[in-house]
Design a protein around this motif. Sequence first.
Motif: not given
Length: 845
Positions: A731-754
Amino acid sequence: MSLRDYAKKRRFDRTPEPRPEKSAGKAARELFVVQLHHARRRHYDFRLQVGDVLKSWACPKGPSYDPEVKRLAVEVEDHPVSYAAFQGDIPDGYGAGHVDTFDTGVWATSGDAEAQLEKGHLRFQLFGERLKGSWHLVRGHRQEKKPVWFLIKDEDAYTSKLEADDLLDARMVDSTRRAAGKSGGAKEVAEKLTRTKRKTTPAAKKRRPPSMAWVAKIEGAKKRAAPSGFFKPELATLRETPPTGDNWLNEVKWDGYRILTSINRGEVTFWSRNALPWTDKLPEIKQAVEDLGLESAQLDGELIAIVDGQSDFNALQQTLSGESATPLLYVLFDMPYLEGYDLSRVPLIDRKAALERLLRQAPEQLAYSGHVVGGGEEAFQSASAHRLEGIMCKRADSPYRGGRGDDWVKVKRLEADEFAVVGYTDAKGSRKGFGSLLLARPAPGGEWSYVGRVGSGFSDDMLRELTRSLARAGSRTPSIKHAGEAPRDAHWIAPTAVAEVFYRGIGNQGLLRQPSLKAMRPDKTPNDLRRGDRARKPAEAGKSRGGKSSAPAPITITHPERIVYPGEGITKQDIVDYYTAVMKWFLPGVIDRPMSVIRWPGGINKPSFFQKHIPAGGLKQVGSARLKEETGASAVYLYPVDADSIIELVQYNAIEFHPWGAHVDKPDCADRVVFDLDPGPDVEWTRVKAAARLMYKLLEQLGLQSFLRATGGKGLHVVVPLKPAAPWDEVKEFARSFAEVLESMYPLEFVSVSSKAKRAGRIYVDYLRNGRGATAVASYSLRGRPGAPVAMPLRWSELGRLKSASQFDMRSALARLKRQRADPWEGIDKIKQSLKAVKKALSAK
């Protein structure tokens, strides 16, 4: 409590100090440690284990045994439990210098340690080699950069003029002298140590009676060489009703562990009732018995933990396992031998008189178990009225005889019982070993009768151990005659072990209702249950002695008028009323889930603190289970079992409720994925809503249905239910991958690190709420913020009209629920979707 500050201040590629994630977890007992730190300014570090961290204070001059001396103690960041074993050199950087262990041991406090610290006054006891007795930590009133406290010795048997530096050993003295050239303070101390005669331990005021000559005058006492080692305890037979007559002494039946003490040539050893050594487990009790100053003796008693004036078995187990620091008490009720004289043939009433005389000036960890002569029925009624476990009835003129007989009788008040383990069911999901244990009680004719199964309350270690000992084999043919309503997947074994189980009455088929394991009883066998060492039949549970059903005691709300939200005038009673009103909607999202709560004892304008463990004796309606955390350590978590659990937590000043994404019976697998959209301070609300819509569409493309929640804070939760549940790492790996994909697709909107530096102008997709032990705020939970906002579940169609994440407060939430016909998340637990299906679909593309 967090180790975030500890980690921020250190470079673990340079320092030998332990990493937070490599913490040793819970100690066998809650420990304390004092370390001598030769930093830029030499000081002592004073640390108390509270929960799963070491609360820490820097004490420049170290503890003093003089109650008139208030030693400055500056609160510093929490440290991992593993830091208690750290010694060595810290390189240049934060805290550079040599660290020695000055003293370590266990500690205890009456009441909740966290609550006392929050109020600014912790009363506690230390049981170390150098530091002993009662102490105080009192918070100062001056506003400083770091909270300032004072460490003060209490008046007791250890009071003296000794200072910490007076107790240093040669090695620590040498360390101070080597550091003298680096610090003026260290130089001054080194000079002092050269002049001071050091002592290795504080001297207690001896409590030994001035003369033991009175022992020889006890009628019936026989002079005999001092015995050593284990001696066979006298055991009781269970009865339904107490015996009558003045030839019986009636004592409280203490809810603890039977402990036998043998003293030979001044050496104290402890034994369990089945001859297991316990000496090393009870340093404070050993110290107290040693303070009696006896050369030889045999003592018999019960080890208990006192909570609210009563013995509390859960608190005892939590203390012995390191989950709490409740003071332990050794209650003594017999003495077969004393100072060269065999008292085993002396009548019990005279043995007890001698024991009472011995304990008149005993340390506070020792207590005499008093009695009343005759009036057994009245004594039992009184014990029941005070919610004690029951009474012990003993013949006043009886000798001390090892083994079971009729001289000692016990009558127990029903709340829990002991059963033989006669089988197990298959493990389901990710659980290893077995699913539940099958239980039976003795039946007429030497048979056993099935009473149900218990599947909760087991720790991981217990599961492994029981799997090895009980579940090696098993037959599909019942091993007992009266199998009743046993499950079809039962594996039957011969009765070999005893389990003590809590339960809430008996169902129509004679099965236990809502059973939960209290403890395995390795000190007992199924034959003990046959011989009368069991409680009343379960069919009688839940009935008073008059035969009427007894309802649970109502939860008393103390200080209902206390203002919790000053700006809104909302009181504690208002919060109780709120959760009562929303219970129908709130409970499905939290019931049977391990949980952390956030408590505000003084209102939301005062400090709050995090609570995930049940405080000793603090909660009666809330479930508890030992669970493994992501670090590998284990902890006893609280979890709600019904509405009463929630109200009791509110009485305990809980406002926010944060459950796991898993249930307590399947803690290894998450049934929900939570994405927390946390906007930076300069992100407009319309962008947050657009981000949630985007996540909804992307998850839908993966075949995953998602749900929306306004957090009551700054952001939104997007929640994905899973059925079947999936292991935490997946579950954690899926959530991490999904967040990183969001960041790579929309780098001006999302960030996956705290990192706050990277979050400016963007939305942080917090996927870390999907690790084992991580939590997310529950739907309908209040938030401890001005305005009394509520975390509100929403339909996706409502997102466009949502004005902010904190749009709903206590009053508007209640108004909404009055109009609401169905929960926006209705059916969330019935949706069948899995991460395996997502992987399969992606691989097919």
